[in-house]
Design an enzyme around this catalytic site. Sequence first.
Site, mmCIF file in Angstrom:
data_model
loop_
_atom_site.group_PDB
_atom_site.id
_atom_site.type_symbol
_atom_site.label_atom_id
_atom_site.label_comp_id
_atom_site.label_asym_id
_atom_site.label_seq_id
_atom_site.Cartn_x
_atom_site.Cartn_y
_atom_site.Cartn_z
ATOM 1 N N TYR A 54 1.008 -0.938 0.063
ATOM 2 C CA TYR A 54 -0.053 -0.034 -0.211
ATOM 3 C C TYR A 54 0.966 1.233 -0.085
ATOM 4 O O TYR A 54 2.090 1.058 0.570
ATOM 5 C CB TYR A 54 -0.993 -0.078 1.242
ATOM 6 N N GLU A 55 0.178 2.441 -0.542
ATOM 7 C CA GLU A 55 1.087 3.464 -0.772
ATOM 8 C C GLU A 55 1.833 4.098 0.460
ATOM 9 O O GLU A 55 2.611 4.673 0.452
ATOM 10 C CB GLU A 55 -0.021 4.648 -1.381
ATOM 11 N N SER A 56 1.057 3.796 1.956
ATOM 12 C CA SER A 56 1.672 4.689 3.046
ATOM 13 C C SER A 56 2.809 3.755 3.390
ATOM 14 O O SER A 56 3.448 4.081 4.559
ATOM 15 C CB SER A 56 0.626 4.384 3.957
ATOM 16 N N GLY A 57 3.249 2.528 2.856
ATOM 17 C CA GLY A 57 4.558 1.972 3.109
ATOM 18 C C GLY A 57 4.429 0.384 3.581
ATOM 19 O O GLY A 57 5.504 -0.375 3.709
#
Length: 260
Positions: A50-53
Site C-alpha cells: 500500500y502507498e503508505s508503506g
Amino acid sequence: MSAYSTNEMMTVAAARRLKNGAVCFVGIGLPSKAANLARLTSSPDVVLIYESGPIGAKPTVLPLSIGDGELAETADTVVPTGEIFRYWLQGGRIDVGFLGAAQVDRFGNINTTVIGDYNKPKVRLPGAGGAPEIAGSAKEVLIILKQSHRTFVDKLAFITSVGHGEGGDHRKQLGLPGKGPVAIITDLCIMEPEAGSNEFIVTSLHPGVTREQVIENTGWAIRFAEQVKETAAPTEVELEALRALEARTAAAHGQQGGEE
C-alpha cells in the site's frame, strides 16, 4: 450453490486475476477488497503493498484509507513512502497495480479528478493519489469498477492515470514501461485490450448477463471478442471468504455489512 450479487461476482472475478506470489500495489476500495479476497483464497502468497508503506500487508478487515493502522500492524515490514515509489514501483518490482476508477475510456485511461470542466466542475472527485505512478510503472494493471454510461465514457473530461493513451503503441511512445491495463473487471463482464489497437473488448460475460446489457451500460460502441466466454460463478469457498471479510470489516468500522 448460494445466490450471489453482481458486486460479489465482480469482486471474485477480479480476485482470480491476481496470481499467487505476485507483488501487488493495491488501491483502496474495490481493489483492496478483491486483492485481499485473492490472498484469502486462490493466492495466499501474494504480496500486498500500500502507498503508505506496508509491505506484505495481511489485514483482517478492509482498510478505510492507506493510513489505516491495520495495514501497518499486519505487514511484514513498513518502509517510507518514498521507498515504495522509488525502489518498488519505479524500480520495476511491482508485478500488478490494482486500481479503481470513477471513469474509464475504451483504452483504459482513468479519471479520478473531475467531472465536467476542470475549472468549473460538476463534480470534484477525490483525485490522483499514487494512481498515475502505479498506472505508469507497474508491470501490468488491473482496473475494477461498476459499469454504467456514467463510468464507461467515450471521452474523459480529465485523464488522471494513463492506460493505453490513444491506443496502439501510444503508451510506448510516451515512454511508459510495462503492459499497462490488461483487464477491466466490472459487475457485468471482463474486458481485455485487443491486440494491436489496445481498445478494450469484452472477453467474458458474467452468468446471466447479455451483450445488450453491456452495450446499454457502455458510453462507446463496445465490441466483443470472437469467442466470448462465460465467467465461472463464485464458489462457496470464495463467497464464504468474501462475506466473512465484509462482515469483519463492517463490525470493526461500525457499518452495516456487505456491498459497496
